[in-house]
Design a protein around this motif. Sequence first.
Motif, short mmCIF file in Angstrom:
data_model
loop_
_atom_site.label_atom_id
_atom_site.label_comp_id
_atom_site.label_asym_id
_atom_site.label_seq_id
_atom_site.Cartn_x
_atom_site.Cartn_y
_atom_site.Cartn_z
N ASP A 42 42.89 -21.50 122.08
CA ASP A 42 44.14 -22.50 122.21
C ASP A 42 44.12 -23.56 123.15
O ASP A 42 43.02 -23.94 123.63
CB ASP A 42 45.32 -21.36 122.37
CG ASP A 42 45.22 -20.72 123.87
OD1 ASP A 42 44.28 -21.17 124.56
OD2 ASP A 42 45.99 -20.01 124.20
N SER A 43 45.11 -24.34 123.09
CA SER A 43 45.25 -25.46 123.90
C SER A 43 44.99 -25.06 125.37
O SER A 43 44.27 -25.94 126.16
CB SER A 43 46.58 -26.25 123.88
OG SER A 43 47.73 -25.63 124.14
N GLU A 44 45.17 -24.16 125.91
CA GLU A 44 44.90 -23.56 127.24
C GLU A 44 43.57 -23.07 127.70
O GLU A 44 43.29 -22.86 128.81
CB GLU A 44 46.03 -22.58 127.89
CG GLU A 44 47.49 -23.31 127.88
CD GLU A 44 48.32 -22.40 128.10
OE1 GLU A 44 48.37 -21.28 128.10
OE2 GLU A 44 49.64 -22.82 127.88
N GLY A 45 42.74 -22.89 126.60
CA GLY A 45 41.32 -22.38 126.79
C GLY A 45 41.12 -21.07 126.61
O GLY A 45 39.97 -20.54 126.89
#
Length: 109
Positions: free
Chosen positions: A20-23
Amino acid sequence: MSFGKMNVFVDIFDQTSVQDSEGFSTQMDDYVASFRADREEKHGSKKWANMAAYTSADAIFKARKVPGLELKSGMVLVCESDRYEIVSVENIKGLYIEIAAEKMKPSKG
């Protein structure tokens, strides 16, 4: 092998890792196929005694070969409420496949 013996419905999934975008990465199941199979659980037969030396499989699934479907180890097989990780796939006479699978146990959380 007759349809009478293949009395279990199985679904095959391929696991992919999505970030996801947060890793953070999560495992996603991608549907591959469904078919009927014959399930044989691990027990004290001569066949299982011979297999014990080289595999960690808990069950063997026998089914007709699905044209164009390539199964490989690491895929997930879902049968009833149980999940199995495919250990090996063997082609039998070009008509059938024999899937050795290890039951996936939920992690303690």
